[in-house]
Design a protein around this motif. Structure first.
Motif, PDB file in Angstrom:
ATOM      1  N   GLN A  12      45.380  54.969  61.457  1.00 45.11           N
ATOM      2  CA  GLN A  12      43.745  54.870  61.379  1.00 45.11           C
ATOM      3  C   GLN A  12      43.338  53.407  61.737  1.00 45.11           C
ATOM      4  O   GLN A  12      43.912  52.466  61.335  1.00 45.11           O
ATOM      5  CB  GLN A  12      43.610  55.190  59.793  1.00 45.11           C
ATOM      6  N   SER A  13      42.274  53.418  62.243  1.00 48.36           N
ATOM      7  CA  SER A  13      41.270  52.229  62.351  1.00 48.36           C
ATOM      8  C   SER A  13      40.757  51.791  61.368  1.00 48.36           C
ATOM      9  O   SER A  13      40.261  52.353  60.336  1.00 48.36           O
ATOM     10  CB  SER A  13      40.300  52.620  63.510  1.00 48.36           C
ATOM     11  N   VAL A  14      40.937  50.515  61.022  1.00 48.95           N
ATOM     12  CA  VAL A  14      40.446  49.733  59.955  1.00 48.95           C
ATOM     13  C   VAL A  14      39.467  48.377  60.396  1.00 48.95           C
ATOM     14  O   VAL A  14      39.642  47.808  61.398  1.00 48.95           O
ATOM     15  CB  VAL A  14      41.449  49.312  58.940  1.00 48.95           C
ATOM     16  N   ALA A  15      38.621  47.888  59.394  1.00 46.93           N
ATOM     17  CA  ALA A  15      37.912  46.821  59.745  1.00 46.93           C
ATOM     18  C   ALA A  15      38.667  45.543  58.833  1.00 46.93           C
ATOM     19  O   ALA A  15      39.047  45.700  57.564  1.00 46.93           O
ATOM     20  CB  ALA A  15      36.732  46.939  59.260  1.00 46.93           C
ATOM     21  N   LEU A  16      38.862  44.519  59.481  1.00 41.74           N
ATOM     22  CA  LEU A  16      39.571  43.301  58.990  1.00 41.74           C
ATOM     23  C   LEU A  16      38.678  42.206  59.012  1.00 41.74           C
ATOM     24  O   LEU A  16      38.285  41.770  60.210  1.00 41.74           O
ATOM     25  CB  LEU A  16      40.952  43.177  59.404  1.00 41.74           C
ATOM     26  N   THR A  17      38.324  41.619  57.786  1.00 43.46           N
ATOM     27  CA  THR A  17      37.402  40.316  57.901  1.00 43.46           C
ATOM     28  C   THR A  17      38.295  38.919  57.562  1.00 43.46           C
ATOM     29  O   THR A  17      39.026  39.130  56.427  1.00 43.46           O
ATOM     30  CB  THR A  17      36.194  40.550  56.896  1.00 43.46           C
ATOM     31  N   VAL A  18      38.602  38.135  58.403  1.00 44.99           N
ATOM     32  CA  VAL A  18      39.103  36.860  58.092  1.00 44.99           C
ATOM     33  C   VAL A  18      38.384  35.571  58.259  1.00 44.99           C
ATOM     34  O   VAL A  18      37.420  35.796  58.862  1.00 44.99           O
ATOM     35  CB  VAL A  18      40.241  36.918  59.092  1.00 44.99           C
ATOM     36  N   ARG A  19      38.839  34.554  57.134  1.00 48.46           N
ATOM     37  CA  ARG A  19      38.031  33.641  57.061  1.00 48.46           C
ATOM     38  C   ARG A  19      38.858  32.345  57.548  1.00 48.46           C
ATOM     39  O   ARG A  19      39.794  31.947  56.992  1.00 48.46           O
ATOM     40  CB  ARG A  19      37.663  33.374  55.526  1.00 48.46           C
ATOM     41  N   PRO A  20      38.317  31.938  58.718  1.00 53.55           N
ATOM     42  CA  PRO A  20      39.138  30.711  59.248  1.00 53.55           C
ATOM     43  C   PRO A  20      38.718  29.418  58.371  1.00 53.55           C
ATOM     44  O   PRO A  20      37.900  29.241  57.462  1.00 53.55           O
ATOM     45  CB  PRO A  20      38.501  30.531  60.673  1.00 53.55           C
ATOM     46  N   THR A  21      39.566  28.469  58.586  1.00 62.03           N
ATOM     47  CA  THR A  21      39.345  27.125  57.960  1.00 62.03           C
ATOM     48  C   THR A  21      37.875  26.549  58.152  1.00 62.03           C
ATOM     49  O   THR A  21      37.471  26.102  57.093  1.00 62.03           O
ATOM     50  CB  THR A  21      40.490  25.981  58.426  1.00 62.03           C
ATOM     51  N   ALA A  65      38.744  46.972  55.118  1.00 63.26           N
ATOM     52  CA  ALA A  65      38.134  47.875  54.680  1.00 63.26           C
ATOM     53  C   ALA A  65      38.322  49.369  55.513  1.00 63.26           C
ATOM     54  O   ALA A  65      38.628  49.294  56.864  1.00 63.26           O
ATOM     55  CB  ALA A  65      36.408  47.697  54.626  1.00 63.26           C
ATOM     56  N   TRP A  66      38.085  50.535  54.905  1.00 69.74           N
ATOM     57  CA  TRP A  66      38.591  51.821  55.961  1.00 69.74           C
ATOM     58  C   TRP A  66      37.890  52.928  55.275  1.00 69.74           C
ATOM     59  O   TRP A  66      37.336  52.977  54.053  1.00 69.74           O
ATOM     60  CB  TRP A  66      40.145  52.077  55.908  1.00 69.74           C
TER      61      TRP A  66
END
Length: 227
Positions: A12-21, A65-66
């Motif tokens: 399944q395709s998912v959305a991934l939000t990452v927070r850089p330094t 999120a998915w």
């Protein structure tokens, strides 16, 4: 009993939000490659590192999120690099239980009621059978609803559910009343606790819409009164 853990399905395709330094959060798209059950009962998601990012990066404050069969799920996660036989991966672990985002046309709630799905298996023989000849016996599958709205439901079932796109008759038993209506299988769901999950969308939401809406709202009111 606690509800089954919910997570995306394999591939399944998912959305991934990452927070850089430093800098703004990065909204990325990736795909689930595998699900790895852990001794504590949780599930680690194996995902493909998004293109353009270092596969060796760690992320301690990310959001996954998915699409959920009857809505959209989101949870905070952490990632760490890993490697499997098919190459570099990110291992995604939840920091907190997933929450459901109420985005769709129908309000829904978690509740436990019986459901019966009835359908006819399509085969080459049945497609060629004349109406005057004997028709195949319908297949019945009993399950337990875990998520219900006037537009559809998600249920746990003891055996493999009907194929995606199968038209079924869904009978939900609410307060001693059987509510039957046509529906279509829209998704299969893998629960971390094992077993099978199936989501169906009602073909005629208005048929029992008022009744189901009242039940869902009553469940939600009780839930909020306890918090």
């Amino acid at each position: 009993m606690a509800p089954p853990e919910l997570h995306p399905a394999v591939l399944q395709s998912v959305a991934l939000t990452v927070r850089p330094t430093s800098g703004a959060p990065l909204a990325l798209q990736t795909k689930v490659l595998d699900l790895e059950p852990q001794p504590d009962g949780s599930t680690t998601l194996v995902v493909a590192p998004p293109p353009g990012l270092d596969p060796r990066e760690h992320h301690f404050d990310a959001t996954l999120a998915w699409t959920y069969p009857l809505g959209r799920m989101e949870c905070t996660v952490r990632t760490r690099p890993g490697r499997r036989a098919y190459g570099d991966v990110w291992l995604v672990c939840a920091n907190a239980p997933a929450t459901r985002l109420q985005e769709r046309a129908y309000f829904r709630a978690r509740l436990t009621v019986p459901v019966l799905l009835t359908w006819t298996e399509a085969t080459e023989e049945t497609e060629e059978t004349e109406e005057t000849e004997e028709q195949p016996e319908p297949v019945e599958l009993h399950g337990v609803v875990v998520d219900l709205s006037e537009g559809g439901l998600l249920a746990t079932v003891p055996s493999r559910p009907p194929a995606l796109g199968t038209r079924v008759e869904a009978t939900v038993r609410v307060d001693g009343e059987n509510l039957t209506q046509p529906a279509t299988v829209v998704r299969h769901v893998a629960f971390a606790s094992g077993g099978h999950g199936v989501a169906v969308a009602f073909a005629e939401p208005r048929r029992h819409g008022d009744r189901l809406r009242a039940v869902v709202f009553a469940v939600e009111r009780r839930r909020r009164s306890r918090t």
